[in-house]
Design an enzyme around this catalytic site. Structure first.
Site, PDB file in Angstrom:
ATOM      1  N   ASP A  12       0.817  -1.218   0.000  1.00 46.69           N
ATOM      2  CA  ASP A  12       0.000   0.000   0.000  1.00 46.69           C
ATOM      3  C   ASP A  12       0.850   1.267   0.000  1.00 46.69           C
ATOM      4  O   ASP A  12       2.003   1.259   0.410  1.00 46.69           O
ATOM      5  CB  ASP A  12      -0.922   0.014   1.228  1.00 46.69           C
ATOM      6  CG  ASP A  12      -0.133  -0.047   2.531  1.00 46.69           C
ATOM      7  OD1 ASP A  12       0.735  -0.933   2.648  1.00 46.69           O
ATOM      8  OD2 ASP A  12      -0.366   0.795   3.420  1.00 46.69           O
ATOM      9  N   GLU A  13       0.225   2.330  -0.454  1.00 52.16           N
ATOM     10  CA  GLU A  13       0.728   3.700  -0.307  1.00 52.16           C
ATOM     11  C   GLU A  13       2.184   3.870  -0.721  1.00 52.16           C
ATOM     12  O   GLU A  13       2.988   4.411   0.023  1.00 52.16           O
ATOM     13  CB  GLU A  13       0.555   4.158   1.150  1.00 52.16           C
ATOM     14  CG  GLU A  13      -0.881   4.216   1.566  1.00 52.16           C
ATOM     15  CD  GLU A  13      -1.065   4.649   3.019  1.00 52.16           C
ATOM     16  OE1 GLU A  13      -1.936   5.489   3.255  1.00 52.16           O
ATOM     17  OE2 GLU A  13      -0.350   4.132   3.895  1.00 52.16           O
ATOM     18  N   VAL A  14       2.496   3.415  -1.911  1.00 57.67           N
ATOM     19  CA  VAL A  14       3.852   3.599  -2.419  1.00 57.67           C
ATOM     20  C   VAL A  14       3.843   4.849  -3.286  1.00 57.67           C
ATOM     21  O   VAL A  14       3.180   4.873  -4.317  1.00 57.67           O
ATOM     22  CB  VAL A  14       4.278   2.376  -3.249  1.00 57.67           C
ATOM     23  CG1 VAL A  14       5.701   2.546  -3.741  1.00 57.67           C
ATOM     24  CG2 VAL A  14       4.137   1.114  -2.420  1.00 57.67           C
TER      25      VAL A  14
END
Ligand code: TNX
Length: 553
Positions: A368-370
């Protein structure tokens, strides 16, 4: 008719007189026999109006009141009390099976705490004695299903496997008086406990009924994790997802990379001491969960959310320089060096060691959230990790960003972003539903809630309850939806008291979404949830007394 069938079942193993004496039910006509719940498809059988008085959460698939509707002293439930547990109660169970014996022992403990009498556990020999509670393996729908009859002469619980027996025991536990949850009641004299006469045939709606605990932002000890296991077991949930690594901390011993915990384990949000689990401690958690039919799902979040690893080993960084430890709450700034082969040797070591101590079939790679990689680099990373996970015999799970990659048919996508593109989610071979605006236990209940975040909105109880997993992602094949999971992120919580305040009662809400057939009934749920108050109080749970719920105490 189901009602007579119930007596038939009972008569098969218990005194016939028990059924003959059972008062004529005056409630609704008997419900139609419940079909095994196909994911999302099962229609709710008619439930007797007063079934809500039993105070069961999650609500069973089918309930038939066998007794009359009378108020029972202090207990806020209905029904006669035809079975009296106490002196003379015997548990009949196949003592040659270690699993069945263990479940019988769990039931014996609840009876002891409720009555002051420890029931004997005996092997079946012909006709069960009067006042027997019989646990039997026998055909009922699926492995997690059970069939429970409580009648004056005895109790009979049948399930095809240990899991179903365990869930039936959790139902019995909720039918017993709440004081059975106190650990050390001192009885001057044994005190009989009444169980309402009822026939329950139950089966879960979804196979995945999970909770996630973020032990990375703030560390929680083995005993604290076990307490979370106890709470999810009480509500018939069967997955504990542990978020074991993030920017602020690495929490699981990796023998080939000792600094991950020596350095990366020594921090947490706010600068506290952090902590980590040795592999033996992790195995202890896994075994404790397995005894309660809960599968542990380990997550190592990558390629982002990796500052703890990057600060422990300089060689994992593209520039060869370790960043300082991070104790704030920003996200999206860190990434493993995805173009360097060495990174994948590291990941293979981590996956291999964790896979070796994880009997469950899953490995969660985060994803997530890269915010620092190109889409092509991100996709290639996910696919390479997926292959490593497969090599070590596990199914990969990733947060919903991973749906852009080419996924194996066994891989699982965990939906969390309320605005994730449905076109991408529909590509997921399997979906776990954790929409942040419904299931995130770390969202505030209301504006004034002191703990928690609010980026996904406020989540009062009704908001958490009022949605249907079957229709959240339109046009998804019902068979792709494994179930639901409630994540508890720990940026704003440092103690179990704080964790419980955010988790309870919403954990029980998500448990009902995962277990009970649709359509659900908010009015019934409010009353049943409110009935948990004395039980949770006895367990010492610091739950949020949401004003819209009629708490019974
Ligand atoms: C989003 S959910 C995150 C977490 C945060 C959480 C706080 C997800 C996959 N990523 O890193 O802790 O929000 O609510």
């Amino acid at each position: 008719m189901l009602r007579h069938a119930a007596c038939g079942v009972l008569a098969g193993g218990l005194a016939l007189a028990a059924c003959a004496r059972a008062p004529k039910p005056h409630v609704q006509p008997a419900p139609a026999p419940s079909a095994p719940a196909a994911a999302g498809a099962a229609a709710r059988p008619t439930l007797p109006q007063d079934a809500r008085g039993l105070g069961l959460v999650p609500l069973p698939a089918s309930i038939e009141m066998l007794g009359t509707a009378e108020r029972l002293g202090t207990a806020e439930r209905l029904g006669t009390a035809p079975f009296q547990a106490g002196a003379g109660t015997v548990i009949v169970a196949d003592t040659s099976s270690a699993e069945v014996s263990r479940i019988a022992g769990q039931l014996a403990l609840f009876i002891r705490r409720a009555t002051g009498v420890t029931p004997k556990i005996v092997a079946p020999t012909g006709t069960p004695p009067a006042s027997a509670m019989v646990l039997a393996i026998g055909p009922v729908d699926s492995a997690e299903s059970y069939d429970l009859t409580v009648a004056p002469g005895g109790v009979r619980l049948t399930a095809p496997a240990g899991a179903g027996l365990f869930y039936g025991v959790q139902t019995l536990r909720q039918l017993l008086p709440y004081w059975g949850e106190y650990e050390a009641v001192l009885y001057q004299q044994p005190r009989p406990a009444a169980l309402p006469a009822v026939h329950i045939r139950d089966t879960p709606r979804y196979q995945w009924r999970g909770a996630m605990l973020d032990v990375a932002r703030h560390f929680f000890t083995v005993d604290e994790v076990k307490r979370v296991v106890d709470l999810i077991a009480l509500h018939k949930m069967n997955r504990l997802h542990l978020h074991l690594a993030d920017d602020q901390g690495w929490r699981i011993e990796i023998k080939t990379w000792p600094d991950l915990t020596a350095k990366g384990g020594a921090t947490e949000v706010g600068g506290g001491p952090g902590g980590f689990y040795t592999q033996a401690q992790y195995a202890d958690i896994v075994a404790y969960a397995a005894d309660r039919f809960i599968t542990v799902v380990p997550e190592i979040d990558m390629p982002g959310h990796t500052n703890a690893a990057l600060s422990s080993y300089a060689e994992l960084n593209c520039q060869g320089q370790a960043p300082p430890p991070f104790t704030g709450t920003d996200v999206g700034f860190s990434s493993l060096c995805v173009e360097m082969d060495f990174t994948y040797l590291f990941i293979a070591d981590v996956v291999r060691e964790i896979a070796a101590i994880t009997p469950g079939p899953y490995f969660h790679m985060g994803g997530d959230e890269v915010k620092t990689l190109t889409p092509a680099h991100y996709r290639a990373f996910v696919e390479r990790v997926q292959a490593i996970v497969q090599t070590h015999g596990k199914q990969m799970i990733g947060w919903d960003e991973v749906a852009v990659a080419t996924l194996l048919p066994t891989s699982i996508v965990q939906h969390w972003r309320p605005d994730a593109a449905h076109s991408e989610l529909r590509r997921a071979p399997h979906l776990i539903l954790s929409p942040a605006d419904r299931t995130y236990l770390d969202m505030k209940y209301e504006r004034e809630t002191a703990l928690g975040l609010s980026w996904a909105g406020l989540i009062p109880i009704k908001t958490a309850y009022d949605w249907d997993p079957a229709t959240l992602v339109p046009e998804t094949a019902p068979s792709a939806i494994l179930g639901v999971e409630a994540p508890l992120w720990s940026e704003t919580i440092a103690t179990m008291r704080d964790a419980e305040f955010l988790a309870m009662p919403r954990l029980a809400v998500i448990a009902e979404l995962g277990w009970s057939p649709a359509p659900r009934d908010w009015e019934s749920f409010r009353v049943r949830l409110g009935a948990q108050a004395p039980r949770w109080t006895a367990l010492g749970v610091n739950f949020y007394r949401a004003p819209e719920i009629p708490w019974t105490r």
